[in-house]
Design an enzyme around this catalytic site. Sequence first.
Site, PDB file in Angstrom:
ATOM      1  N   HIS A 177       0.856  -1.191   0.000  1.00 34.40           N
ATOM      2  CA  HIS A 177       0.000   0.000   0.000  1.00 34.40           C
ATOM      3  C   HIS A 177       0.889   1.237   0.000  1.00 34.40           C
ATOM      4  O   HIS A 177       1.559   1.524   0.992  1.00 34.40           O
ATOM      5  CB  HIS A 177      -0.910  -0.001   1.240  1.00 34.40           C
ATOM      6  CG  HIS A 177      -1.732   1.250   1.379  1.00 34.40           C
ATOM      7  ND1 HIS A 177      -1.963   1.864   2.584  1.00 34.40           N
ATOM      8  CD2 HIS A 177      -2.363   2.006   0.465  1.00 34.40           C
ATOM      9  CE1 HIS A 177      -2.718   2.939   2.401  1.00 34.40           C
ATOM     10  NE2 HIS A 177      -2.973   3.057   1.130  1.00 34.40           N
ATOM     11  N   HIS A 227      -6.562   4.177  -5.522  1.00 31.54           N
ATOM     12  CA  HIS A 227      -7.787   4.739  -4.942  1.00 31.54           C
ATOM     13  C   HIS A 227      -7.776   6.264  -4.794  1.00 31.54           C
ATOM     14  O   HIS A 227      -8.639   6.814  -4.126  1.00 31.54           O
ATOM     15  CB  HIS A 227      -8.162   4.022  -3.625  1.00 31.54           C
ATOM     16  CG  HIS A 227      -7.041   3.849  -2.644  1.00 31.54           C
ATOM     17  ND1 HIS A 227      -6.721   2.634  -2.097  1.00 31.54           N
ATOM     18  CD2 HIS A 227      -6.170   4.717  -2.122  1.00 31.54           C
ATOM     19  CE1 HIS A 227      -5.703   2.782  -1.265  1.00 31.54           C
ATOM     20  NE2 HIS A 227      -5.358   4.037  -1.260  1.00 31.54           N
ATOM     21  N   HIS A 253     -12.283   1.981   0.035  1.00 39.04           N
ATOM     22  CA  HIS A 253     -10.842   1.741  -0.161  1.00 39.04           C
ATOM     23  C   HIS A 253     -10.134   1.228   1.087  1.00 39.04           C
ATOM     24  O   HIS A 253      -9.023   0.735   0.996  1.00 39.04           O
ATOM     25  CB  HIS A 253     -10.163   2.996  -0.682  1.00 39.04           C
ATOM     26  CG  HIS A 253      -9.768   3.990   0.381  1.00 39.04           C
ATOM     27  ND1 HIS A 253     -10.657   4.494   1.301  1.00 39.04           N
ATOM     28  CD2 HIS A 253      -8.580   4.586   0.649  1.00 39.04           C
ATOM     29  CE1 HIS A 253     -10.030   5.339   2.088  1.00 39.04           C
ATOM     30  NE2 HIS A 253      -8.782   5.417   1.728  1.00 39.04           N
ATOM     31  N   GLY A 254     -10.757   1.342   2.240  1.00 44.64           N
ATOM     32  CA  GLY A 254     -10.052   0.893   3.447  1.00 44.64           C
ATOM     33  C   GLY A 254     -10.935   1.074   4.653  1.00 44.64           C
ATOM     34  O   GLY A 254     -12.154   1.225   4.533  1.00 44.64           O
ATOM     35  N   ALA A 255     -10.309   1.108   5.800  1.00 43.61           N
ATOM     36  CA  ALA A 255     -11.101   1.233   7.020  1.00 43.61           C
ATOM     37  C   ALA A 255     -11.474   2.690   7.284  1.00 43.61           C
ATOM     38  O   ALA A 255     -12.587   3.001   7.676  1.00 43.61           O
ATOM     39  CB  ALA A 255     -10.319   0.671   8.201  1.00 43.61           C
TER      40      ALA A 255
END
Lengths: 490, 142
Positions: free
Chosen positions: A248, A338, A413-415
């Site tokens: 990432h 993203h 895209h993520g948390a």
Amino acid sequence: MGAGWPSVWWMSDMKTSLRGLLPIGDCAWQLPRTGAMRVPGVLYASAELVQAMDTKVFEQMANVATLPGIVRASYAMPDAHWGYGFPIGGVAAFDAEAGVISAGGVGFDISCGVRLLHTGMPTSELENLRDRLADLLQARIPAGVGSCGRIRLSPREMDAMLKGGARWAVERGWGEQEDLEHIEERGCMAGADPAAVSDRAKQRQRDEMGTLGSGNHYLEIQRVQRIFDETTAARFGLAQDEIVISIHCGSRGLGHQIGTDYLRRMALEAGRHGLQLPDRELACAPIRSATGQAYLGAMRAGINCALANRQMLTHLVREVFAVLWPSVSVRVIYDVSHNTCKLEQHEIEGEQRLLFVHRKGATRALPPGHASLPKAYRDTGQPVLIGGTMGTASHVLVGCESSVERAFASACHGAGRAMSRHAARKRWRGGEVRDGLAGRGIVVRSPSLRGIAEEAPEAYKDVDAVVEAAERAGLARRVARLVPLICIKG
Amino acid sequence: MSSVGWEHFHHDADIGVRGYGKTPGEAFEQVALAMMAVVINPGDVRAYCPVDISLRASELDMLLFDWLNELVFIMAARGMVFGRFDVQVDVASIQLTAKAWGEPLQPERHAPAVEIKGVTLTELVVRRLADGRWLAQCVVDV
């Protein structure tokens, strides 16, 4: 607003509005059009996630909805949080002729994204080698503030990299030709204009190729902990208890400087373009203006920088794996960004239109059959890679047909952070976080204990709840859940 | 709080930096220290290497945006960290003349937490408070 929800659903639940949002489907909410909004806002999240969201998300969705040329709606994903002008987790599409392009709608870390690598190795292979692998990775992967890559780019090579992306990296020996097939844009974003990238941006990047960066960026060795969809998982090469690798990171100093340069230019020129901005941070330029076109060319060069960077990191990972497991081949499953703005064709009220789709903290999620997909995933849909935190899971989702209608084929895209860095640092000590994770079998290596404290897993939202909401909203389907074994942090 | 100083303030994803001073120059010095403190402890910097900075902008808050971004650029491109600032701001002509003292970043000694990607326009404010002090603040993206 044509999101494809049965109208009966919409009518029957009008009464249960939440924080000013009207329910329009499972995990789907509408922010009604008011004031200068040209379109409504649409937020995809569970009631629990909506409750926990900062009010700023709704304000920012509404602000984005006022921009010229916006089409259909201003969208926010389940992991949305307060960003700069645009919410992080925001998706907005603008008409390719009459619309605007926004540096803030892409963000400072242009083309930040996730790359997932396949090893085919069972987790048991790691049993006695976990610390050794962590040591080798830490020694090989430049990470953290001030770290330098292995090469210094000459001005000529810089421009070649900005034009060529991951293709440039592969041509220089950093990877294999077949890697490119499994990267968005086949590893090379067309239309990049190195001349639109400032000398300062290039200067910041000169020594930063093949570096991980800091903050929430990471390289993780992960275990496939759970499979949700056997068939699709098998097509992606994901098998229960096998080891995969996630990277990432983004476009490093170059992307950050492009973001800074154009944010400034767009903010100063907004008045001249006759743009009435409710918030200066929404700084944008008409897509057909000189500034709009220059940003487009520079931003695309930034995308290539990120693709080249993740390609070079992949090569470094392969070098490490070759030391411990010479017969294992590390293959790219997919690489998805993203923080981007891309020219895409979408059907709007029966008409095919070209749109500039901004995804800021949102992943593209193409459905099965889409022409941009690599051959291997043409009939499954696009792998959607959702990053986690040091102690929690990452997810692999797959694009589905309904996402096209719901949010221009986009997903979360993520948390997303639940707590500021400042609060995290006050609450935890880096050493304690690291030791706590070690107790749970997760090896964390980072040059910065303070960085570990600020990135404590509890400082983030529950990623499982985020992807579940994305699935229920019809943005993407869950395929597999990955848990960390080793985490190299910047 | 005293008339001169700095603090961090909350932003969901990132961090806000704020400085107070008796003059705009002092507020610019303090907010620069607040930004350095996002990365390292400014007290750990041996501030022996001076860098001269001169800037001019069309608005006072854009001068702050440029000032902090100038520091972000020097930190990234030259690998430096700073521990002391001397800033003069001419409010009438919207000009800044500054000296920043610092040294090359040494990761082992400075233990940097995170790098700053850029300075944002979010919460970007330069103004004189009712009590006469100057405030300079914004959110930085890390």
